[in-house]
Design a protein around this motif. Structure first.
Motif, PDB file in Angstrom:
ATOM      1  N   GLY A  47      -2.067  36.901 -33.027  1.00 21.09           N
ATOM      2  CA  GLY A  47      -0.675  37.283 -32.900  1.00 21.09           C
ATOM      3  C   GLY A  47      -0.253  37.554 -31.475  1.00 21.09           C
ATOM      4  N   SER A  48       1.064  37.431 -31.231  1.00 20.24           N
ATOM      5  CA  SER A  48       1.678  37.737 -29.929  1.00 20.24           C
ATOM      6  C   SER A  48       1.093  36.916 -28.793  1.00 20.24           C
ATOM      7  N   GLY A  49       0.722  35.672 -29.065  1.00 19.65           N
ATOM      8  CA  GLY A  49       0.208  34.788 -28.022  1.00 19.65           C
ATOM      9  C   GLY A  49      -1.174  35.139 -27.522  1.00 19.65           C
ATOM     10  N   LEU A  50      -1.935  35.897 -28.304  1.00 19.13           N
ATOM     11  CA  LEU A  50      -3.248  36.368 -27.858  1.00 19.13           C
ATOM     12  C   LEU A  50      -4.271  35.242 -27.840  1.00 19.13           C
ATOM     13  N   ILE A  51      -5.028  35.146 -26.737  1.00 19.77           N
ATOM     14  CA  ILE A  51      -6.214  34.299 -26.652  1.00 19.77           C
ATOM     15  C   ILE A  51      -7.344  35.142 -26.066  1.00 19.77           C
ATOM     16  N   LEU A  52      -8.427  35.290 -26.829  1.00 22.81           N
ATOM     17  CA  LEU A  52      -9.609  35.992 -26.353  1.00 22.81           C
ATOM     18  C   LEU A  52     -10.658  34.977 -25.936  1.00 22.81           C
ATOM     19  N   ARG A  53     -11.411  35.296 -24.875  1.00 16.45           N
ATOM     20  CA  ARG A  53     -12.445  34.392 -24.358  1.00 16.45           C
ATOM     21  C   ARG A  53     -13.742  35.159 -24.155  1.00 16.45           C
ATOM     22  N   SER A  54     -14.844  34.538 -24.574  1.00 15.33           N
ATOM     23  CA  SER A  54     -16.173  35.122 -24.371  1.00 15.33           C
ATOM     24  C   SER A  54     -17.060  34.106 -23.661  1.00 15.33           C
ATOM     25  N   THR A  55     -17.874  34.578 -22.739  1.00 12.63           N
ATOM     26  CA  THR A  55     -18.828  33.701 -22.032  1.00 12.63           C
ATOM     27  C   THR A  55     -20.264  34.175 -22.220  1.00 12.63           C
ATOM     28  N   ASP A  56     -20.471  35.122 -23.167  1.00 13.78           N
ATOM     29  CA  ASP A  56     -21.815  35.654 -23.394  1.00 13.78           C
ATOM     30  C   ASP A  56     -22.176  35.599 -24.882  1.00 13.78           C
ATOM     31  N   SER A  57     -21.840  34.467 -25.501  1.00 12.52           N
ATOM     32  CA  SER A  57     -22.167  34.232 -26.921  1.00 12.52           C
ATOM     33  C   SER A  57     -21.482  35.212 -27.861  1.00 12.52           C
ATOM     34  N   GLY A  58     -20.320  35.707 -27.450  1.00 12.66           N
ATOM     35  CA  GLY A  58     -19.536  36.556 -28.323  1.00 12.66           C
ATOM     36  C   GLY A  58     -19.870  38.025 -28.270  1.00 12.66           C
ATOM     37  N   GLU A  59     -20.691  38.448 -27.311  1.00  8.57           N
ATOM     38  CA  GLU A  59     -21.015  39.870 -27.193  1.00  8.57           C
ATOM     39  C   GLU A  59     -19.813  40.672 -26.712  1.00  8.57           C
ATOM     40  N   THR A  60     -19.089  40.124 -25.728  1.00 12.35           N
ATOM     41  CA  THR A  60     -17.882  40.776 -25.213  1.00 12.35           C
ATOM     42  C   THR A  60     -16.754  39.747 -25.137  1.00 12.35           C
TER      43      THR A  60
END
Length: 440
Positions: free
Chosen positions: A263-276
């Protein structure tokens, strides 16, 4: 809305497309019952108006408040005196004459109907126009031209839940996991003959699941829910975010780099296999429903109000593309980084043949919203939607035919098993399967 429709015969926001209906609920005013039906008891009009307030805090907060209003209505109706309730004696001669004329009229109507069916429909069936309305079975649509694959009729698999399923993942030919409303997580090890429930503990809507062959997997949902597991959800951990968002879709481009949209244009990015996970803020506030990467650099995200975002730098920056539709766009898929399809509201399908540089818009009139799209090979693609709608293309998405389907559940997600079985999830625990077998 239900009370409004029961009284007037139509819902407060009526349209041929679900996009316009949603837009009406969010932004438009409805016509009050007192305007449509002068003389309606004022209590009914008051209850309907309060229940249809845009702001939830302005509606009735407790059922007792509505009940009190209906008690008032009951007292009002006791005082109503109307001639409608006075029984008048009918004239036997007039009644007999009316019956004779009514019977004669019915005979004429039946004769005209027979003529229409025998002559007019017969001519239609012998013409080429009927081909436009032809519905194909899965055998004829998917079994003729698929290279190396032939299909049998789809079957409805046993239900592991009565709740709505929003996504599923087929890890092997027999092992699958599905997620849905109210924290639903179910698993099967015997091709859906039996299901077991994974206890999550929170009644939150879970929107998408992604699993890998090594047992790693992610589930995302509302209220910033991210569930991570490394053993096919035998055990799992709940990741936390600082803010609350509805997370709708998850995608990984390799073992380390992943994305979540919501929602609200959110994009999450992880570069450590989804840990953070870190938040990216593209130039949009529209809800994003799906994300798909063609390779390690180029990707697309699609969402509300015709939104298409493109990245060329592995998701670090995003550019909004201009397309000829304002319908919501629900899902996206590509075949070998060149031919792409997007599906969305009001029967909308977008197609590109140049890696997403340009999109052609097709609106298949009269159809409900589409929820997922998937390529089976270069030529064959499936689109699914509400009311059991399943569309198939055998020319890379240039034209579409509707498949015959006796199941009218809203369908939400397509997944392909390692052996090529097509599985479709939907509301009320629906899971449809089209078994793929190699040609002799």
């Amino acid at each position: 809305c239900t009370m409004y429709e029961m009284i007037f015969g139509k819902p407060p926001f009526y349209s041929e497309t679900e996009y316009d209906i949603m837009d009406g609920h969010l932004n438009k005013d409805y016509q009050k019952l007192s305007e449509l039906m002068p003389g309606i008891p004022p209590t009914i009009n008051e209850v309907a108006n309060i229940c249809l307030m845009k702001n939830p805090t302005e509606r009735y907060q407790y059922c007792e408040h509505i009940l009190q209003k209906f008690h008032e209505l009951d007292e009002y109706m006791k005082d109503v005196k109307s001639n409608y309730f006075i029984r008048t004696k009918k004239d036997p001669k007039k009644t007999k004459m009316f019956s004779i004329f009514a019977t004669s009229g019915l005979v004429v109507v039946l004769a005209a109907l027979f003529y229409f069916v025998y002559v007019q429909v017969g001519e239609l069936l012998q013409s080429d126009l009927v081909e436009k309305f032809r519905e194909y079975s899965f055998d004829s649509m998917l079994g003729t031209d698929n290279e190396g694959v032939i299909t049998q009729d789809f079957v409805s698999l046993s239900k592991g839940t009565k709740r709505n399923l929003n996504s599923l993942a087929l890890v092997t030919d027999s092992f699958a996991i599905a997620v849905g409303d109210s924290g639903t997580i179910i698993r099967t090890n015997d091709n859906a003959a039996t299901w077991e429930t994974v206890e999550f503990g929170e009644a939150v809507t879970l929107n998408d699941i992604l699993t890998f062959e090594n047992g790693n997997g992610f589930i995302v949902g509302n209220n910033s829910t991210i569930i991570k597991s490394n053993n096919f959800f035998d055990t799992f951990e709940l990741l936390t975010l600082s803010q609350k968002f509805n997370l709708i879709s998850v995608e990984f481009i390799d073992g380390y780099t992943g994305f979540i949209v919501g929602g609200s244009g959110l994009i999450l990015r992880s570069t450590d296999s989804g840990e953070t996970w870190s938040s990216l803020r593209p130039n949009t506030e529209e809800t994003l429903f799906d994300i798909h990467f063609l390779n390690g650099s180029v990707g697309f995200a699609v969402g509300w109000n015709g939104t298409i975002l493109k990245t060329d730098d592995a998701g670090l920056t995003w550019v909004k593309q201009s397309v000829g539709t304002n319908k919501y766009l629900r899902a996206i898929d590509f075949w070998e980084d060149r031919i792409g399809l997007i599906c969305g509201g009001a029967g909308t399908i977008l197609r590109t043949s140049n890696t997403g540089d340009n999109w052609e818009v097709t609106e298949i009139g009269g159809l409900v919203g589409f929820n997922d799209v998937k390529f089976l090979n270069e030529n064959t693609a499936l689109v699914i939607g509400n009311k059991g709608t399943i569309m198939v293309s055998k020319d890379g998405g240039e034209s579409w035919k509707k498949l015959a389907n006796s199941n009218y559940a809203n369908l939400s997600k397509i997944n392909i098993s390692p052996l090529g079985d097509i599985n479709i999830a939907g509301i009320n625990g629906t899971i449809l399967q089209i078994e793929a077998k190699s040609k002799d």
